[in-house]
Design a protein around this motif. Structure first.
Motif, PDB file in Angstrom:
ATOM      1  N   TYR A  51      -4.243  -8.168   4.854  1.00  0.00           N
ATOM      2  CA  TYR A  51      -5.375  -9.091   4.991  1.00  0.00           C
ATOM      3  C   TYR A  51      -6.565  -8.795   4.091  1.00  0.00           C
ATOM      4  CZ  TYR A  51      -2.557  -9.451   9.193  1.00  0.00           C
ATOM      5  OH  TYR A  51      -1.502  -9.527  10.055  1.00  0.00           O
ATOM      6  N   GLN A  52      -6.391  -7.968   3.062  1.00  0.00           N
ATOM      7  CA  GLN A  52      -7.497  -7.681   2.148  1.00  0.00           C
ATOM      8  C   GLN A  52      -6.924  -7.134   0.848  1.00  0.00           C
ATOM      9  OE1 GLN A  52      -8.407  -4.175   1.343  1.00  0.00           O
ATOM     10  NE2 GLN A  52      -6.368  -3.904   2.161  1.00  0.00           N
ATOM     11  N   THR A  53      -7.762  -6.927  -0.147  1.00  0.00           N
ATOM     12  CA  THR A  53      -7.269  -6.452  -1.437  1.00  0.00           C
ATOM     13  C   THR A  53      -7.936  -5.163  -1.912  1.00  0.00           C
ATOM     14  OG1 THR A  53      -8.876  -7.871  -2.548  1.00  0.00           O
ATOM     15  CG2 THR A  53      -6.654  -8.765  -2.242  1.00  0.00           C
ATOM     16  N   LEU A  54      -8.841  -4.600  -1.125  1.00  0.00           N
ATOM     17  CA  LEU A  54      -9.565  -3.419  -1.586  1.00  0.00           C
ATOM     18  C   LEU A  54      -8.814  -2.122  -1.318  1.00  0.00           C
ATOM     19  CD1 LEU A  54     -13.175  -4.384  -0.454  1.00  0.00           C
ATOM     20  CD2 LEU A  54     -12.185  -4.545  -2.748  1.00  0.00           C
ATOM     21  N   LEU A  55      -8.196  -2.016  -0.155  1.00  0.00           N
ATOM     22  CA  LEU A  55      -7.517  -0.774   0.213  1.00  0.00           C
ATOM     23  C   LEU A  55      -6.077  -0.798  -0.271  1.00  0.00           C
ATOM     24  CD1 LEU A  55      -8.773  -0.454   3.901  1.00  0.00           C
ATOM     25  CD2 LEU A  55      -9.593   0.815   1.915  1.00  0.00           C
ATOM     26  N   THR A  56      -5.718   0.217  -1.046  1.00  0.00           N
ATOM     27  CA  THR A  56      -4.333   0.305  -1.499  1.00  0.00           C
ATOM     28  C   THR A  56      -3.479   0.931  -0.405  1.00  0.00           C
ATOM     29  OG1 THR A  56      -4.770   2.425  -2.543  1.00  0.00           O
ATOM     30  CG2 THR A  56      -4.943   0.457  -3.931  1.00  0.00           C
ATOM     31  N   ASP A  57      -2.212   0.582  -0.397  1.00  0.00           N
ATOM     32  CA  ASP A  57      -1.284   1.083   0.605  1.00  0.00           C
ATOM     33  C   ASP A  57       0.036   1.379  -0.097  1.00  0.00           C
ATOM     34  OD1 ASP A  57      -0.183   1.834   3.031  1.00  0.00           O
ATOM     35  OD2 ASP A  57      -0.324  -0.145   3.952  1.00  0.00           O
ATOM     36  N   LEU A  58       0.981   1.922   0.644  1.00  0.00           N
ATOM     37  CA  LEU A  58       2.303   2.218   0.104  1.00  0.00           C
ATOM     38  C   LEU A  58       3.377   1.656   1.024  1.00  0.00           C
ATOM     39  CD1 LEU A  58       2.099   6.001  -0.892  1.00  0.00           C
ATOM     40  CD2 LEU A  58       2.354   4.063  -2.441  1.00  0.00           C
ATOM     41  N   VAL A  59       4.397   1.087   0.405  1.00  0.00           N
ATOM     42  CA  VAL A  59       5.626   0.722   1.094  1.00  0.00           C
ATOM     43  C   VAL A  59       6.723   1.584   0.479  1.00  0.00           C
ATOM     44  CG1 VAL A  59       7.331  -1.108   1.461  1.00  0.00           C
ATOM     45  CG2 VAL A  59       4.885  -1.642   1.581  1.00  0.00           C
ATOM     46  N   LEU A  60       7.478   2.280   1.328  1.00  0.00           N
ATOM     47  CA  LEU A  60       8.580   3.094   0.833  1.00  0.00           C
ATOM     48  C   LEU A  60       9.896   2.361   1.050  1.00  0.00           C
ATOM     49  CD1 LEU A  60       6.425   5.261   0.647  1.00  0.00           C
ATOM     50  CD2 LEU A  60       8.045   6.888   1.609  1.00  0.00           C
ATOM     51  N   GLU A  61      10.681   2.261  -0.006  1.00  0.00           N
ATOM     52  CA  GLU A  61      12.000   1.646   0.041  1.00  0.00           C
ATOM     53  C   GLU A  61      13.014   2.744  -0.247  1.00  0.00           C
ATOM     54  OE1 GLU A  61      14.638  -1.580  -2.518  1.00  0.00           O
ATOM     55  OE2 GLU A  61      12.500  -1.356  -2.938  1.00  0.00           O
ATOM     56  N   SER A  62      13.852   3.045   0.742  1.00  0.00           N
ATOM     57  CA  SER A  62      14.760   4.187   0.640  1.00  0.00           C
ATOM     58  C   SER A  62      16.203   3.752   0.826  1.00  0.00           C
ATOM     59  CB  SER A  62      14.404   5.235   1.702  1.00  0.00           C
ATOM     60  OG  SER A  62      13.045   5.620   1.601  1.00  0.00           O
ATOM     61  N   ASP A  63      17.044   4.107  -0.147  1.00  0.00           N
ATOM     62  CA  ASP A  63      18.485   3.876  -0.015  1.00  0.00           C
ATOM     63  C   ASP A  63      19.097   5.109   0.634  1.00  0.00           C
ATOM     64  OD1 ASP A  63      18.426   1.399  -1.380  1.00  0.00           O
ATOM     65  OD2 ASP A  63      18.439   2.437  -3.302  1.00  0.00           O
ATOM     66  N   TYR A  64      19.892   4.880   1.686  1.00  0.00           N
ATOM     67  CA  TYR A  64      20.518   5.990   2.408  1.00  0.00           C
ATOM     68  C   TYR A  64      21.770   6.427   1.660  1.00  0.00           C
ATOM     69  CZ  TYR A  64      22.591   8.603   6.294  1.00  0.00           C
ATOM     70  OH  TYR A  64      23.155   9.581   7.086  1.00  0.00           O
TER      71      TYR A  64
END
Length: 166
Positions: A145-158
């Motif tokens: 809901y905003q653009t100031l705070l950066t975040d991380l999404v982790l995509e992991s192949d098992y």
């Protein structure tokens, strides 16, 4: 043989709906702690026409096995896992799913909000097992809901349980 997806953290059902739309043949299961949220999600899925393939289980993975038993997947049945619930539960809940052997080799696990509010133990675990048990890519994104705070999404192949192979 249809794909099976599991989401941890239903909230209003948006994530499960997106998974169902992206994988029209998949059966999608979602775990939600709040019965009220689960009710809202079920109404949204019915309205969207996916209620026949999207199922909500009210509970939590960390309840001593009752919710895991209710899900009742077979070993190697899960193709996709989306983790977007209590950040402190990311790693123990993943471990509980691994302990049951539900992820097939090659399954994809996506964890949202690893940066904010953050799941540092989960991120450290994925880093520690990079190239042996998991192949993880970190995607830089923004908090909701905003653009100031950066975040991380982790995509992991098992890559599978290396211990089982000597």
């Amino acid at each position: 043989c249809h794909a099976t997806a599991l989401e941890l953290g239903t909230y209003c059902g948006y994530g499960a709906l997106r998974i169902a739309r992206a994988a029209p043949q998949a059966q999608v299961f979602s775990v939600e702690l709040s019965a009220a949220n689960a009710g809202v999600a079920r109404r949204i899925w019915a309205h969207a026409g996916v209620a026949d393939r999207v199922h909500c289980v009210v509970g939590t993975i960390g309840d001593g096995g009752a919710t895991l038993d209710a899900l009742g997947f077979s070993p190697g049945q899960l193709d996709f896992l989306f983790i977007d619930h209590d950040k402190d539960a990311y790693l123990p809940d993943l471990q509980a799913i691994l302990d049951r052997g539900w992820l097939r080799r090659g399954a994809v696990v996506v964890a949202d909000n690893v940066g904010i509010p953050g799941a540092p133990r989960y991120r450290a675990y994925m880093s520690e097992h990079q190239g042996t048990r998991w192949r993880t890519v970190e995607h830089k994104t923004h908090a909701e809901y905003q653009t100031l705070l950066t975040d991380l999404v982790l995509e992991s192949d098992y890559l599978g349980d290396q211990r089982a192979r000597g």
